[in-house]
Design a protein around this motif. Structure first.
Motif, PDB file in Angstrom:
ATOM      1  N   GLY A 152       8.877  32.265 -65.872  1.00 14.01           N
ATOM      2  CA  GLY A 152       8.708  31.230 -66.908  1.00 14.01           C
ATOM      3  C   GLY A 152       7.783  31.360 -67.828  1.00 14.01           C
ATOM      4  O   GLY A 152       7.511  30.904 -68.044  1.00 14.01           O
ATOM      5  N   LYS A 153       6.947  32.750 -67.507  1.00 14.46           N
ATOM      6  CA  LYS A 153       5.894  32.791 -68.041  1.00 14.46           C
ATOM      7  C   LYS A 153       6.056  33.416 -69.308  1.00 14.46           C
ATOM      8  O   LYS A 153       5.179  33.572 -70.323  1.00 14.46           O
ATOM      9  N   GLN A 154       7.275  34.161 -69.565  1.00 14.84           N
ATOM     10  CA  GLN A 154       7.352  35.241 -70.856  1.00 14.84           C
ATOM     11  C   GLN A 154       9.554  34.248 -71.057  1.00 14.84           C
ATOM     12  O   GLN A 154       9.675  33.952 -69.735  1.00 14.84           O
ATOM     13  N   SER A 155       9.489  34.271 -72.465  1.00 15.41           N
ATOM     14  CA  SER A 155      11.122  34.381 -72.772  1.00 15.41           C
ATOM     15  C   SER A 155      11.241  35.410 -72.035  1.00 15.41           C
ATOM     16  O   SER A 155      11.213  36.401 -71.638  1.00 15.41           O
ATOM     17  N   LEU A 156      13.162  35.857 -71.847  1.00 15.46           N
ATOM     18  CA  LEU A 156      14.077  36.560 -71.111  1.00 15.46           C
ATOM     19  C   LEU A 156      13.985  37.366 -72.003  1.00 15.46           C
ATOM     20  O   LEU A 156      13.530  38.786 -71.514  1.00 15.46           O
ATOM     21  N   LYS A 157      13.809  37.472 -73.362  1.00 17.01           N
ATOM     22  CA  LYS A 157      14.180  38.481 -74.231  1.00 17.01           C
ATOM     23  C   LYS A 157      12.463  39.042 -74.189  1.00 17.01           C
ATOM     24  O   LYS A 157      12.522  40.719 -74.153  1.00 17.01           O
ATOM     25  N   ASN A 158      11.448  38.474 -74.105  1.00 18.57           N
ATOM     26  CA  ASN A 158      10.213  39.268 -73.782  1.00 18.57           C
ATOM     27  C   ASN A 158      10.620  39.789 -73.050  1.00 18.57           C
ATOM     28  O   ASN A 158       9.068  41.256 -72.669  1.00 18.57           O
ATOM     29  N   TRP A 159      11.205  39.465 -71.831  1.00 15.62           N
ATOM     30  CA  TRP A 159      10.691  40.667 -70.521  1.00 15.62           C
ATOM     31  C   TRP A 159      10.903  41.197 -70.636  1.00 15.62           C
ATOM     32  O   TRP A 159      10.643  42.508 -70.744  1.00 15.62           O
ATOM     33  N   VAL A 160      12.685  41.566 -71.068  1.00 17.55           N
ATOM     34  CA  VAL A 160      12.888  43.103 -71.339  1.00 17.55           C
ATOM     35  C   VAL A 160      12.610  43.937 -72.605  1.00 17.55           C
ATOM     36  O   VAL A 160      12.569  44.848 -71.884  1.00 17.55           O
ATOM     37  N   ALA A 161      11.750  43.080 -73.646  1.00 17.96           N
ATOM     38  CA  ALA A 161      10.988  44.069 -73.957  1.00 17.96           C
ATOM     39  C   ALA A 161       9.681  44.428 -73.176  1.00 17.96           C
ATOM     40  O   ALA A 161       9.469  45.785 -73.233  1.00 17.96           O
ATOM     41  N   ALA A 162       8.947  44.381 -72.855  1.00 18.73           N
ATOM     42  CA  ALA A 162       8.244  44.752 -71.598  1.00 18.73           C
ATOM     43  C   ALA A 162       8.905  45.744 -70.722  1.00 18.73           C
ATOM     44  O   ALA A 162       7.883  46.628 -70.638  1.00 18.73           O
ATOM     45  N   VAL A 163       9.527  44.986 -70.140  1.00 18.32           N
ATOM     46  CA  VAL A 163       9.679  46.471 -68.979  1.00 18.32           C
ATOM     47  C   VAL A 163       9.921  47.594 -69.813  1.00 18.32           C
ATOM     48  O   VAL A 163      10.049  48.390 -69.072  1.00 18.32           O
ATOM     49  N   GLU A 164      11.081  47.505 -71.129  1.00 17.69           N
ATOM     50  CA  GLU A 164      11.809  48.491 -71.404  1.00 17.69           C
ATOM     51  C   GLU A 164      10.635  49.617 -72.107  1.00 17.69           C
ATOM     52  O   GLU A 164      10.575  50.694 -72.197  1.00 17.69           O
ATOM     53  N   SER A 165       9.466  48.465 -72.377  1.00 16.36           N
ATOM     54  CA  SER A 165       8.189  49.630 -73.062  1.00 16.36           C
ATOM     55  C   SER A 165       7.965  50.531 -71.628  1.00 16.36           C
ATOM     56  O   SER A 165       6.964  51.427 -71.991  1.00 16.36           O
ATOM     57  N   GLN A 166       8.050  49.827 -70.532  1.00 15.22           N
ATOM     58  CA  GLN A 166       7.622  50.872 -69.838  1.00 15.22           C
ATOM     59  C   GLN A 166       8.256  51.530 -68.616  1.00 15.22           C
ATOM     60  O   GLN A 166       8.042  53.067 -67.558  1.00 15.22           O
ATOM     61  N   LEU A 167       9.614  51.425 -69.169  1.00 18.98           N
ATOM     62  CA  LEU A 167      10.688  52.568 -68.480  1.00 18.98           C
ATOM     63  C   LEU A 167      10.425  54.135 -68.800  1.00 18.98           C
ATOM     64  O   LEU A 167      11.031  54.627 -68.205  1.00 18.98           O
ATOM     65  N   LEU A 168       9.950  54.142 -70.296  1.00 17.77           N
ATOM     66  CA  LEU A 168       9.580  55.749 -70.055  1.00 17.77           C
ATOM     67  C   LEU A 168       8.981  56.721 -68.462  1.00 17.77           C
ATOM     68  O   LEU A 168       9.311  57.762 -68.321  1.00 17.77           O
ATOM     69  N   GLU A 169       7.757  56.063 -68.429  1.00 14.78           N
ATOM     70  CA  GLU A 169       7.427  56.595 -67.280  1.00 14.78           C
ATOM     71  C   GLU A 169       8.348  56.104 -66.444  1.00 14.78           C
ATOM     72  O   GLU A 169       7.618  57.565 -65.252  1.00 14.78           O
ATOM     73  N   ALA A 170       9.136  56.509 -65.568  1.00 13.57           N
ATOM     74  CA  ALA A 170       9.487  56.361 -64.622  1.00 13.57           C
ATOM     75  C   ALA A 170      11.318  56.897 -64.710  1.00 13.57           C
ATOM     76  O   ALA A 170      11.501  57.311 -63.700  1.00 13.57           O
TER      77      ALA A 170
END
Length: 292
Positions: A162-180
């Motif tokens: 609940g610390k961020q909106s669902l949209k913001n969580w999706v964006a934050a996670v997708e910004s990290q996907l490239l490393e993996a």
């Protein structure tokens, strides 16, 4: 039946005199846990927040009868109890653990579930990176984060959702996907374990307790790094004692007692809890290893 780290169960046959250690040995053969059995034990699984080791000499029939008489929902579970030097090697080469696939998978699932159940007080940035690794493990080479209201609990710790909106969580996670992206599933799991291992509470055995001097409820996390006194609601660290900072450990009446400080100003830390035999065993094993 014994619950495995992935929540499946395996039956074992016991008699009135089967001890926890004997039950554990019987189980290891059925799950093909072959080379790291000394790192595992049977646990009393009361809830995701209360999972404590069962002393090896406990008669399982007596324990099961106690739970039945008191109508308790407790379960027998096998879990990893000790995290020694092998964890320090997980980032060095991918095949470190492949000689024991069962131990590798059990360890990954246990740490993943502890993380998702908010046992590690991670910040939102770290949570986004760890979630990206979990996405890649579940959906290899994905460029999108399949996070929805229905699936967020599979990737983000419950206390952070609940610390961020669902949209913001999706964006934050997708910004990290490239490393993996492009890594094997095993290597991504190793990346996850390595990232989680920086927290003091990593792989700790947790014991609900009361700090006798203050009367406050706490959780004691006993791990390779020492004793971490945790807030029972947030699992944030209140204070951490490395083994080198503890001058003595004793069991006095119903208390686990640590002496810290120095000769001029010693500090007594007393914790009331029920599982005195279990906490003494875990503490002594790690403390002995730290002084070798």
């Amino acid at each position: 039946k014994i619950m495995l780290p992935d929540s499946t169960t395996r039956p074992i046959s016991i008699s009135s005199f089967t001890t926890a250690q004997e039950g554990f040995v019987a189980l290891t053969g059925t799950v093909s846990l072959s080379t790291q059995t000394n790192l595992y034990s049977l646990f009393d699984y009361q809830s995701p927040d209360v999972i404590v080791p069962i002393p090896s000499g406990t008669y399982l029939c007596d324990l099961l009868s106690l739970w039945e008489r008191n109508k308790l929902p407790n379960k027998l579970a096998i879990r990893r109890k000790y995290f020694m030097d092998d964890i320090d090697r997980i980032s060095e080469q991918e095949n470190v653990w492949t000689y024991d696939r069962v131990s590798f998978e059990f360890t990954y699932v246990q740490i993943r579930d502890e993380y998702l159940n908010s046992k590690y007080a991670v910040n939102e940035k770290d949570a986004a990176f760890l979630a990206a690794l979990l996405v890649q493990i579940k959906h290899p080479n994905s460029s999108k984060a399949p996070i929805s209201k229905e699936t967020i609990s599979s990737f983000i710790p419950k206390d952070l959702q609940g610390k961020q909106s669902l949209k913001n969580w999706v964006a934050a996670v997708e910004s990290q996907l490239l490393e993996a992206t492009g890594q094997s599933t095993d290597h991504t799991k190793i990346m996850f374990l390595n990232a989680a291992s920086k927290y003091n509470n990593f792989g700790a055995v947790h014991f609900p307790a009361v700090h006798k001097e203050t009367g406050s409820k706490v959780v004691l996390g006993i791990s390779k790094r020492g004793v971490t006194v945790l807030d029972p609601s947030t699992y944030e660290t209140k204070v951490h004692h490395s083994y080198g900072s503890v001058s003595s450990m004793t069991i006095v009446a119903d208390c686990f007692v640590l002496m810290t400080g120095n000769l001029m100003r010693p500090v007594k830390n007393s914790f009331q809890l029920e599982q005195l035999s279990a906490i003494q065993d875990v503490y002594s094993t790690y403390a002995d290893a730290a002084t070798r």
